[in-house]
Design a protein around this motif. Sequence first.
Motif, PDB file in Angstrom:
ATOM      1  N   ALA A 102       4.167   5.641  -5.533  1.00  0.00           N
ATOM      2  CA  ALA A 102       4.161   5.634  -6.999  1.00  0.00           C
ATOM      3  C   ALA A 102       3.119   6.606  -7.551  1.00  0.00           C
ATOM      4  CB  ALA A 102       3.904   4.225  -7.505  1.00  0.00           C
ATOM      5  N   SER A 103       1.970   6.706  -6.877  1.00  0.00           N
ATOM      6  CA  SER A 103       0.942   7.643  -7.353  1.00  0.00           C
ATOM      7  C   SER A 103       1.395   9.092  -7.168  1.00  0.00           C
ATOM      8  CB  SER A 103      -0.381   7.390  -6.635  1.00  0.00           C
ATOM      9  OG  SER A 103      -0.268   7.755  -5.269  1.00  0.00           O
ATOM     10  N   MET A 104       2.168   9.364  -6.108  1.00  0.00           N
ATOM     11  CA  MET A 104       2.680  10.718  -5.903  1.00  0.00           C
ATOM     12  C   MET A 104       3.700  11.095  -6.967  1.00  0.00           C
ATOM     13  SD  MET A 104       3.322  11.300  -1.884  1.00  0.00           S
ATOM     14  CE  MET A 104       2.781  10.018  -0.811  1.00  0.00           C
ATOM     15  N   LEU A 105       4.468  10.117  -7.434  1.00  0.00           N
ATOM     16  CA  LEU A 105       5.536  10.375  -8.407  1.00  0.00           C
ATOM     17  C   LEU A 105       5.081  10.160  -9.839  1.00  0.00           C
ATOM     18  CD1 LEU A 105       8.443   8.592  -6.494  1.00  0.00           C
ATOM     19  CD2 LEU A 105       7.934  11.028  -6.538  1.00  0.00           C
ATOM     20  N   GLU A 116      12.033   8.916  -5.441  1.00  0.00           N
ATOM     21  CA  GLU A 116      11.576   7.609  -4.951  1.00  0.00           C
ATOM     22  C   GLU A 116      12.448   7.134  -3.789  1.00  0.00           C
ATOM     23  OE1 GLU A 116      10.429   3.188  -6.688  1.00  0.00           O
ATOM     24  OE2 GLU A 116      11.162   4.732  -8.045  1.00  0.00           O
ATOM     25  N   ARG A 117      13.772   7.312  -3.906  1.00  0.00           N
ATOM     26  CA  ARG A 117      14.668   6.959  -2.797  1.00  0.00           C
ATOM     27  C   ARG A 117      14.368   7.812  -1.566  1.00  0.00           C
ATOM     28  NH1 ARG A 117      18.729   7.208  -6.703  1.00  0.00           N
ATOM     29  NH2 ARG A 117      19.500   9.113  -5.770  1.00  0.00           N
ATOM     30  N   LEU A 118      14.156   9.107  -1.794  1.00  0.00           N
ATOM     31  CA  LEU A 118      13.832  10.004  -0.689  1.00  0.00           C
ATOM     32  C   LEU A 118      12.511   9.600  -0.032  1.00  0.00           C
ATOM     33  CD1 LEU A 118      14.357  12.586   0.972  1.00  0.00           C
ATOM     34  CD2 LEU A 118      13.116  13.833  -0.790  1.00  0.00           C
ATOM     35  N   GLY A 119      11.504   9.360  -0.836  1.00  0.00           N
ATOM     36  CA  GLY A 119      10.198   8.968  -0.308  1.00  0.00           C
ATOM     37  C   GLY A 119      10.252   7.650   0.438  1.00  0.00           C
ATOM     38  N   LEU A 178      15.262  12.310 -11.782  1.00  0.00           N
ATOM     39  CA  LEU A 178      14.562  12.997 -10.702  1.00  0.00           C
ATOM     40  C   LEU A 178      13.565  12.056 -10.036  1.00  0.00           C
ATOM     41  CD1 LEU A 178      13.911  15.545  -9.105  1.00  0.00           C
ATOM     42  CD2 LEU A 178      12.313  16.187 -10.925  1.00  0.00           C
ATOM     43  N   ARG A 179      12.900  11.251 -10.834  1.00  0.00           N
ATOM     44  CA  ARG A 179      11.923  10.292 -10.307  1.00  0.00           C
ATOM     45  C   ARG A 179      12.601   9.282  -9.379  1.00  0.00           C
ATOM     46  NH1 ARG A 179       7.391   9.075 -12.731  1.00  0.00           N
ATOM     47  NH2 ARG A 179       6.215   7.219 -12.318  1.00  0.00           N
ATOM     48  N   ALA A 232       0.837  -1.205   0.000  1.00  0.00           N
ATOM     49  CA  ALA A 232       0.000   0.000   0.000  1.00  0.00           C
ATOM     50  C   ALA A 232       0.877   1.263   0.000  1.00  0.00           C
ATOM     51  CB  ALA A 232      -0.920  -0.011   1.214  1.00  0.00           C
ATOM     52  N   GLU A 233       1.959   1.243   0.768  1.00  0.00           N
ATOM     53  CA  GLU A 233       2.861   2.399   0.816  1.00  0.00           C
ATOM     54  C   GLU A 233       3.588   2.587  -0.506  1.00  0.00           C
ATOM     55  OE1 GLU A 233       3.959   2.483   5.569  1.00  0.00           O
ATOM     56  OE2 GLU A 233       5.050   1.106   4.247  1.00  0.00           O
TER      57      GLU A 233
END
Length: 170
Positions: A139-142, A155-158, A150-151, A133-134
């Motif tokens: 993925a939906s935020m990015l 993604e690593r940051l998130g 940048l993606r 779920a996380e």
Amino acid sequence: MAKPFTRKGSIQIAEIANGLIDPILARRAGINTLLLGSWDEIAGEQFADCSRPERIRWPRQDGPDETGGGFAPGVLTVACEGARALFLMHQEAELISRVNSFFGFQAISQVRIVQKAIHVPTRKPKARPLDQAEKSRLASMLGEIEDPKLRQALERLGTGVIGRAPKQRR
């Protein structure tokens, strides 16, 4: 002074580092790297892990005194953790003796103990793995990011940010 060990013109990095650090420590704190490196033996195993020397404050000398000596022993400031400082205060005479024997002369006559934290955490907690779920939420935020580099960075940051937060129960 003995010449440092060299092998075909090479010098140990510790010798170079000590040569750079010692003048600064001597000017700022009145101590050297040999005292810091030998502190475990000087303080003993009871206080090695909870204390460290901070500075030696030498009294100001305008000139030789009447006795002709011109030198007065200094005050060693030692940082110690919490309640262990009380036990170190009881061992003050032995600590003075050990420090003076390390230097080879009566370098200090008094110990000033300051309570402060010695150890700082060295490892950051690892991020937990994200559940499905996380991952889909991230993925939906990015989804609208077009640049692949940048993606990946976001993604690593998130993943790190979401993974450090405790998992919420629903």
